[in-house]
Every structure is written in structure tokens, then in C-alpha cells.
Design an enzyme around this catalytic site. Structure first.
Site, short mmCIF file in Angstrom:
data_model
loop_
_atom_site.label_atom_id
_atom_site.label_comp_id
_atom_site.label_asym_id
_atom_site.label_seq_id
_atom_site.Cartn_x
_atom_site.Cartn_y
_atom_site.Cartn_z
N GLU A 1 -18.20 14.95 -36.14
CA GLU A 1 -16.78 15.13 -36.32
C GLU A 1 -16.17 14.48 -37.75
OE1 GLU A 1 -17.85 15.08 -33.56
OE2 GLU A 1 -17.07 17.01 -32.46
N HIS B 1 -10.17 16.76 -22.57
CA HIS B 1 -10.28 17.94 -23.27
C HIS B 1 -8.82 18.63 -23.32
CE1 HIS B 1 -14.62 18.26 -23.04
NE2 HIS B 1 -14.58 19.48 -23.69
C1 TPP Z 1 -17.27 15.08 -29.71
C2 TPP Z 1 -17.41 16.55 -29.25
N1 TPP Z 1 -17.52 17.55 -30.03
C3 TPP Z 1 -17.61 18.66 -29.54
C4 TPP Z 1 -17.52 18.90 -28.14
C5 TPP Z 1 -17.67 20.42 -27.68
N2 TPP Z 1 -19.13 20.50 -27.00
C6 TPP Z 1 -19.19 20.37 -25.82
S1 TPP Z 1 -20.70 20.29 -25.22
C7 TPP Z 1 -21.23 20.84 -26.80
C8 TPP Z 1 -22.71 21.04 -27.27
C9 TPP Z 1 -23.60 19.82 -26.77
O1 TPP Z 1 -24.90 20.13 -26.82
P1 TPP Z 1 -25.99 19.09 -26.61
O2 TPP Z 1 -25.68 17.75 -26.86
O3 TPP Z 1 -27.50 19.34 -27.04
O4 TPP Z 1 -25.99 19.26 -24.92
P2 TPP Z 1 -26.10 20.34 -24.21
O5 TPP Z 1 -24.91 21.00 -23.79
O6 TPP Z 1 -27.06 21.37 -24.50
O7 TPP Z 1 -26.63 19.97 -22.82
C10 TPP Z 1 -20.23 20.93 -27.64
C11 TPP Z 1 -20.41 21.09 -29.07
C12 TPP Z 1 -17.40 17.87 -27.42
N3 TPP Z 1 -17.35 17.84 -26.06
N4 TPP Z 1 -17.37 16.58 -27.80
#
Ligand code: TPP
Lengths: 333, 333
Positions: B66, B135
Site C-alpha cells: 500500500e 476491516h
Molecule cells: C494490508 C492489507 N492489504 C490488503 C488486504 C486484503 N487482503 C486480504 S487477504 C489478501 C491476500 C493475501 O494473500 P497471501 O498473503 O498470499 O495469503 P493467502 O490469503 O493466500 O493465505 C488480501 C489482498 C488486507 N487484508 N490487508
């Protein structure tokens, strides 16, 4: 504790093998139930399933002791269950009941448990890493030989907090086991579309943190790697980074149209499903009979039924208590 | 009625998509970037289909970084582009707060007027969907504290459709807060709906007894409350602020001068909120017009709880708005 002989033929103790299978199945069945309850609107908000990735949490937890700490993400039901948080209290939490581990205040994404030293359930990507560094700092400053295991997805390595935390942990020689669950996608973004360097272990190496990739679909490989890493961390060697290569079989959350990957890719990965494959391995070694498998399924089903009953019989926290837990109630040790 | 101005059905989500699409067509300097805006189609499906139409140069998926991609938006704006940066949720914008406050809001001033930042940042805000304490917050009032940025809060289809273009024409950074509960809002909009001015609050319902002042996600609840009040013989005027910074003090004061009573409805926490600022302006400018103390209906001062009944209790609701209005009208019981 050698789980594999040199020629990599598994040398498994029966009880332990059955334990690993049972734990993975518990997580799988629990989450299948969660998906059902979500469809029935008993569970709300975001629900992120771990289905397909169970071998990672199960394998790593084998290497931890009760005195160790765990920090996880919003995809943490499995970690909590395997770490010893009861299915009933997690289920009640997800149903928003006061009997839940966080009184229904946290929900699916924010499971906490003091007895299990389970420090969340963090839903800000990368947000748990600095906490793990701090938990480990406290252990180091008080000379406790404890380890903090921190789980996060590969998407988190793009956040500044990943880099800052890895550096701090390495710089100060802190006992953190960084467990990166590389399931290839951060929501809809594939690793190669978000990282210029897709070799995650190289990133760890740039901080002088020892690291290696592990087959996250093989619970024995996960356990072995975690045991070695935890031993090194516990003996004062500073942090460790393990990249678990895994895959989530389900959508990112319940709102995901899955436009970013093909059904065929998912089906390919399902052939590597850690549960049936491990079951086959146990059967091949005659460590598990048809009958035992049935009993195991029945016992797990009954644990989950009880968890659901517990959650459904639970109560709503009185609204008058809404503003509690904003500040501590009285002094704390 | 010409074909162009014939009414068409749309949703808040589609209205924003149409606005982004129009901007991309109209000005080649415009591009959209953010997490999962492309392949995934946007975490709230706002940008669905845009990648296929405009390609990955202009619909840029970013890593989970971000701070970096918001900062890059600032840089690109300095470099002559007209970026639209999407942040999934206001809570995640905190990772980019440094860039927004220390760069976007200050560079014009620090450079003695040399460099302006024509940047638009869109993000989802607000609660009501059981997404818990990481959130669900409403921090637009916080952002409205910062000189150097403009803060828009579209609450209607026309504003969802029209504010973006006006924001893009602004020479300075504009933040647009889309309340998560509004995306599915459906209704009719003029086929020729387009840019709207952003300097004035709107009178959404005229009345004579009390001014209900609100914005964004609570406009709908406030209008409902006005209807309930009408049935009770109380004529409520509803002001939609639309823009929280700069605040249209004139419209607020004119309304209060007419009704002599004010209730402010704000999903932010009460202390130090935009509702506090509005109260202060009323007191500063129309103190002698008031027949009753200004009242406020805000979110309870707790991180957002997950459980539905607690979340509902934490958020401003129609009954609370009605009760507050009755109170300032001197009606009891
Ligand atoms: C700082 C932040 N940015 C965006 C999000 C929205 N978000 C939630 S899970 C996710 C994907 C994360 O992927 P990863 O770290 O690979 O974990 P996975 O969900 O695949 O277990 C996103 C973009 C968030 N929760 N926090």
C-alpha cells in the site's frame, strides 16, 4: 527425531502417523462444516478456508512446545485447532457467541487464545510479523528458550512489514520461525505477477536468515523441516524462514469468483491433496486399516457436531457490555 | 426526453465503474492501480471487465504494498499522469498514511506552490458487514482533518457516477470514500449523468423542524428516520454533506438557521470526529439560532465487534436517529 531415513523412505511410528492424519482431517472436516454454516448464514463476515493447506499447520505445530507462541493470519482456523484451541470455542466464536474464544468479538479472522499462546488472527496482511518479532524479543530479553512461529501468505512478502520484520529479527538474533505459506495466489494475484524475485528464500537470505523451501503438501516433510528449524531457533541461532509450497483448493474467501486461475490447475493440485496421499502412505505401510479410518472419521464428525451444538446453544453477549474491552478492566500482572 | 437523458437502472458499483471507464476513455493520462483491480475484477467487483477493455498498462494490479503504490500514485501524478489509486479498505490505507499525509497533502505547500498532486485515491469505508475490527472502520473524518487533501463521500448513484470526474479535474489530491454497504444500492439515474460539482452539500429532503446532517453510508438511515419522524409530526430536513473537506459550512448554517435544531449522524467514532467539527461550526456561526443543544448519533467508541447484534449496537441506527431528533424537539416518551 528422524521421520525419514536417509534414502527418504518414511520411517513412521504408527501412533504419530495416525495423529498427523487425524489432525489434518479435523481441520478439513471442521472447515467443510464452516462453509456449510456460512451458506446457512450462521457464520458471517469474511471466511477464508485453509482446505488444501492443512499439512503446513499440522506439520509445523508438531515441532512446537506449549511454551512457544503462534501468530497467524485471517486463514487461521486450522492453526488454532491444531494448536489446541477447542473446536467448540472456535466454532462459537465464528457464530458470534459469547462462549467463543473471543466472546464473539473477533470472528473467523481474529481467533485468539491465551492458554495456547495463540496471538491471532491478524487480518492486515503482514500485520502479524512485527508482533512475532516483539514476542520473540520479550523471550530473548527474559532468556526464555521459547520460539514464536509466525504464519503468513506469500502475498505478505510484498509489504514493508515483511522486510522490516525479517531485518529486525535477524539483526537482533530473535527466536522467530517465519512460516511462509506459499499458495501461489494472494487473492487473485499470482506470485509471478507481484514479485520481481519469486524465489522467496532468496529474500530471506538477503537478511542473512537461513531458509529453505519445503513441500507443503507433504506433512512429513513439513514436520521434519519445522523440527530442524525450531531446534536451530531455540538454541539461539536467530530466526529461520521456511517457505511451504502449498495450494488452496477453495476460493480466497466466500466472495471470490476465481477468475484468475483455471479449474484444471486446481484439479491438478488436488491430486497432491495432503490428506488422501498421507492416508495412502499409511495404508501402504499397513499402519492404518479401513476400520480405523472409519472410526477416525466418526470421532471427528462427533467432535464437530458437538462443536456446532455448543455454538448453537451459546448465547449472545448482552449489548450493555458493548463498550467493554476497550481498556483493561483493572490492573494486570 | 431525448434518448440520451432517458433514465437507466444502475447500481452504485456500476456507476463507479462507468465513471472509471469514462475517465479512461476521456483522458489517456488516467490509469487505475491497486490490489486485484485487474484479474480479480476488484475486491468489490467495481473494476470488473476493465482489464479486458483497457489492458494491464492502464488497469494495473499491484502487489500488497500500500505504501509503495500510493506513493507511486503521487509520483506518477507529479510526472504528469492522472492516476486513480484504489485501496481495498480504509483500514489498509493506514499502511499508506505516511504517503498520503506527508507527501500527497504537503508537497504543494512545501514546494512553495511548485508541485501539485492531481491524484485520486478511492477506498471502501464503513461497517455493517460483520467484518470485524480490522476491516470496518469509518476513518474519512480523520482524513478530513488534513489540509491539502479533499475528502468526498458519495452517498447517491449520481455522486458515485459523477464525483470521480470532478475529482480527476482537481489539481490536488482527492480521496473518495465508498461505503461498503452502498455497492449493491440500485436505482435510476439519468442516461446523461456525468460530472457533479463537489463544493456543496445537498439538501436531500426539505423540512422545517430539525436539521439531520449526515453523509455517505448513513444517508439512507437518516432519510428513513426522517420518514418515521414525519409520521410523528416532526418535519426533518436532511443534509447530505457529500464533501467532508472542504466542509460546506454555509449550507449547514442556512439549514440550522431555518430549523433551529440539529442532529448530526456520523459513522465515525464520536470523539474528535467530523461530527464534532460540524457541531463546533454550528456553535461558532449559529449559536443564537439554536433552540436546543446540538445532538449527535455516532458509532460507539469501540473497535468494531464481529457479532451481528454488537455491531448493530455499535453503529448509528434509525431508532437512535429518531430518538435524538425527538429529544432535540423536546419530545419525550
Ligand atoms: C494490508 C492489507 N492489504 C490488503 C488486504 C486484503 N487482503 C486480504 S487477504 C489478501 C491476500 C493475501 O494473500 P497471501 O498473503 O498470499 O495469503 P493467502 O490469503 O493466500 O493465505 C488480501 C489482498 C488486507 N487484508 N490487508
Amino acid at each position: 527425531m528422524n521421520l525419514r531415513a536417509k534414502d527418504s523412505t518414511p520411517v513412521l511410528q504408527r501412533d504419530h502417523g495416525l495423529h498427523l492424519l487425524r489432525e489434518m482431517l479435523r481441520v478439513r472436516r471442521f472447515e467443510e462444516k464452516c462453509a456449510e454454516l456460512y451458506a446457512a448464514a450462521k457464520i458471517r463476515g469474511f471466511l477464508h478456508l485453509y482446505i488444501g493447506e492443512e499439512a503446513v499447520a499440522v506439520g509445523v505445530m508438531q515441532a512446537l512446545e506449549p511454551r512457544d507462541a503462534v501468530v497467524a493470519t485471517y486463514r487461521e482456523h486450522g492453526h488454532a485447532l491444531v494448536r489446541g484451541v477447542s473446536a467448540a470455542s472456535v466454532m462459537a466464536e465464528m457464530c458470534g457467541k459469547v462462549e467463543g474464544c473471543c466472546r464473539g468479538r473477533g470472528g473467523s479472522m481474529h481467533i485468539f487464545d491465551a492458554a495456547a499462546r495463540f496471538y491471532g488472527g491478524n487480518a492486515i496482511v503482514g500485520g502479524g510479523l512485527p508482533l512475532a518479532v516483539g514476542l520473540a524479543l520479550a523471550d530473548k530479553m527474559t532468556r526464555r528458550k521459547q520460539v514464536t512461529a509466525c504464519f503468513f501468505g506469500e502475498g505478505a512478502v510484498a509489504e514493508g512489514e515483511f522486510h522490516e520484520s525479517m531485518n529486525l529479527a535477524a539483526l537482533w538474533g530473535l527466536p522467530v520461525l517465519f512460516c511462509c505459506e506459499n499458495n501461489l495466489y494472494a487473492m487473485g494475484t499470482a506470485l509471478e505477477r507481484s514479485e520481481s524475485e519469486t524465489d522467496l528464500c532468496l529474500k530471506a537470505a538477503s537478511f542473512e536468515v537461513p531458509s529453505w523451501p519445503v513441500d507443503g503438501m507433504d506433512v512429513l516433510a513439513v514436520e521434519e523441516a519445522a523440527r530442524q528449524a525450531v531446534a536451530a531457533v531455540r538454541s539461539g541461532g536467530g530466526p529461520y524462514f521456511l517457505e511451504f509450497r502449498t495450494y488452496r483448493f477453495r476460493a480466497h474467501s466466500m466472495f471470490d469468483p476465481e477468475l484468475y486461475r483455471t479449474k484444471q490447475e486446481v484439479e491438478e493440485w488436488k491430486k497432491r491433496d495432503p490428506i488422501p496421499n498421507f492416508e495412502a502412505l499409511l495404508r501402504g505401510q499397513e499402519l492404518l486399516s479401513e476400520k480405523e479410518m472409519e472410526i477416525m472419521e466418526t470421532e471427528i464428525a462427533s467432535e464437530i457436531t458437538q462443536a456446532v451444538e455448543f455454538a448453537e446453544a451459546g448465547s449472545w453477549e448482552p449489548i450493555e457490555e458493548l463498550t467493554r474491552f476497550v481498556y483493561s478492566e483493572g490492573p494486570r500482572p | 426526453m431525448s434518448a440520451k437523458s432517458a433514465k437507466m437502472r444502475t447500481t452504485y458499483r456500476e456507476a463507479i465503474r462507468a465513471a472509471i471507464r469514462e475517465a479512461l476513455l476521456r483522458d489517456e493520462r488516467v490509469f487505475l492501480m491497486g490490489e486485484d483491480v485487474g484479474r480479480y475484477g476488484g475486491c468489490f467487483a467495481v473494476s470488473k471487465g476493465l482489464l479486458a477493455e483497457f489492458g494491464s498498462e492502464r488497469i494495473r494490479d499491484t502487489p500488497l504494498s500500500e505504501s509503495a503504490f500510493v506513493g507511486a500514485g503521487i509520483g506518477a501524478a507529479l510526472g504528469g499522469m492522472r492516476p486513480i489509486v484504489e485501496i481495498m479498505t480504509v483500514n489498509f490505507s493506514l499502511l499508506a498514511l505516511d504517503q498520503i499525509l506527508n507527501n500527497a497533502a504537503t508537497i504543494l505547500h512545501m514546494s512553495g506552490g511548485l508541485f501539485n498532486i492531481p491524484l485520486v485515491i478511492r477506498m471502501t469505508t464503513g461497517g455493517g458487514r460483520q467484518l470485524g475490527a480490522q476491516h470496518s472502520h469509518s476513518l474519512e473524518g480523520w482524513y478530513a482533518h488534513i489540509p491539502g487533501i479533499k475528502v468526498l463521500t458519495p452517498a447517491t448513484l449520481e455522486d458515485a457516477r459523477g464525483m470521480l470526474w470532478t475529482a480527476l479535474e482537481d489539481p490536488d489530491p482527492v480521496l473518495i470514500f465508498e461505503h461498503g454497504s452502498l455497492y449493491n444500492m440500485e436505482g435510476e439515474i439519468g442516461g446523461d449523468a456525468g460530472a457533479v460539482e463537489i463544493s456543496q452539500a445537498a439538501l436531500r429532503r426539505p423540512g422545517s423542524g430539525v436539521s439531520l446532517i449526515t453523509y455517505g453510508g448513513t444517508l439512507g438511515k437518516t432519510l428513513q428516520a426522517a420518514e418515521v419522524l414525519e409520521a410523528d409530526g416532526i418535519s426533518a430536513e436532511v443534509i447530505d454533506l457529500r464533501t467532508l473537506r472542504p466542509l460546506d459550512t454555509r449550507t449547514i448554517i442556512d439549514s440550522v438557521t431555518k430549523t433551529h435544531r440539529a442532529v448530526i449522524i456520523d459513522e465515525g467514532w464520536r470523539s474528535g470526529s467530523i461530527s464534532a467539527e460540524i457541531t463546533a461550526r454550528i456553535v461558532e456561526n449559529a449559536f443564537y439560532e439554536l433552540d436546543a443543544p446540538v445532538a449527535r448519533v455516532c458509532s460507539a467508541e469501540v473497535p468494531m465487534p464481529y457479532a451481528k447484534h454488537l455491531e448493530e449496537a455499535a453503529l448509528p441506527q434509525v431508532t437512535a436517529i429518531v430518538a435524538a431528533a425527538r429529544q432535540v424537539m423536546g419530545r419525550h416518551g
